[in-house]
Design an enzyme around this catalytic site. Structure first.
Site, short mmCIF file in Angstrom:
data_model
loop_
_atom_site.label_atom_id
_atom_site.label_comp_id
_atom_site.label_asym_id
_atom_site.label_seq_id
_atom_site.Cartn_x
_atom_site.Cartn_y
_atom_site.Cartn_z
N GLU A 61 11.20 -38.83 -8.98
CA GLU A 61 10.87 -38.44 -7.61
C GLU A 61 10.58 -39.67 -6.74
O GLU A 61 10.86 -39.66 -5.53
CB GLU A 61 9.67 -37.49 -7.61
CG GLU A 61 9.90 -36.18 -8.35
CD GLU A 61 11.11 -35.40 -7.85
OE1 GLU A 61 11.50 -35.56 -6.67
OE2 GLU A 61 11.69 -34.63 -8.64
N HIS A 82 13.90 -40.78 -5.66
CA HIS A 82 14.34 -39.88 -4.59
C HIS A 82 13.78 -40.35 -3.24
O HIS A 82 14.51 -40.41 -2.24
CB HIS A 82 13.85 -38.45 -4.86
CG HIS A 82 14.88 -37.54 -5.41
ND1 HIS A 82 16.05 -37.23 -4.74
CD2 HIS A 82 14.94 -36.84 -6.57
CE1 HIS A 82 16.77 -36.39 -5.47
NE2 HIS A 82 16.12 -36.14 -6.58
#
Length: 253
Positions: free
Chosen positions: A79, A82
């Site tokens: 994440e 991301h």
């Protein structure tokens, strides 16, 4: 699709650079430090089948509280990548130009996995593992232990580093007492053929023998593709409790 969309190596290189730069700026590798480097909050919640999510609007990273510690750590790093991708307008624009729809989503997921492995596994640990084990399967659990990551994360890092045609796979029984099947696999950038998840491991194959004897095996054999084709390869199999780590090197063995 049996594997993620082929991602340009240049994009992978740039994501690895993003990950290394982030790691250099935020050398502490504990979970809170990884999230706080983004200025984000970290929360654990029951996410069902999802491993995690990043909410850029609220600066929040969610991680599934029911996952294993190693999986939680990889999800957090995934994440973080991301978030770094969202901040890189040039790279994000190139990805949108190169891919569309499901292919774009799969390309981004692949890049985030590559970046997460680079973020969690140091260059020193990676090079040290290759020096000690070369392409043998025993290097995977060694790197996982040293870096504090899962076997699959170690496999991603090693496959990205390899300069030879290589497949790394994790096999375990499909059911209690059942035959072995491939549960996870990755390839080096110069390996053209993937080993699909769900591929059965034939009885008597070195990977099967390593599982049933509990002994590591390194020998000339073949890659057991689902199609039935048998590509000659140097096979290294290393048993790990109820699963086997396998390495298939198809050239220069």
């Amino acid at each position: 699709m049996e594997r993620p969309a082929a991602v340009l190596e240049e994009h992978k290189r740039r994501v690895r650079e993003l990950a290394r730069d982030y790691a250099n700026r935020h050398p502490a590798r504990d979970s809170l430090a990884l999230a706080e480097g983004l200025g984000a909050k970290l929360a654990y919640a029951d996410l069902g089948e999802r491993d995690g999510a990043f909410d850029p609007e609220h600066g929040l990273i969610l991680v599934n509280r029911k996952a294993s510690p190693e999986r939680q750590r990889f999800t957090l790093a995934h994440e973080v990548i991301h978030a770094l991708l969202l901040e890189d307008d040039d790279l994000l624009s190139e990805l949108h130009d190169a891919y569309a729809g499901e292919e774009l989503e799969m390309a981004i997921e692949t890049l985030c996995n590559v970046g997460a492995a680079s973020l969690l596994v140091s260059e020193a640990d990676l090079h040290g593992t290759v020096e000690r084990h070369a392409q043998r399967a025993s290097g995977v659990p060694d790197l996982a232990r040293r870096a504090g990551v899962s076997l699959s994360t170690a496999m991603i890092a090693l496959s990205e580093h390899a300069a030879v045609p290589l497949i790394l796979a994790l096999a375990s029984p499909a059911s209690k007492g059942g035959p072995l099947v491939v549960k996870f696999s990755v390839t080096s950038k110069v390996m053209r053929y993937p080993l699909a998840t769900g591929t059965p491991v034939p009885d008597g194959h070195p990977v099967d023998l390593a599982y049933h004897t509990g002994l590591p095996i390194d020998t000339q054999s073949y890659v057991p593709f689902r199609s039935g084709q048998k590509m000659p390869a140097w096979v290294s199999a290393f048993p790990q409790k109820f699963q086997v780590v396998a390495s298939f090197q198809t050239e220069g063995a």
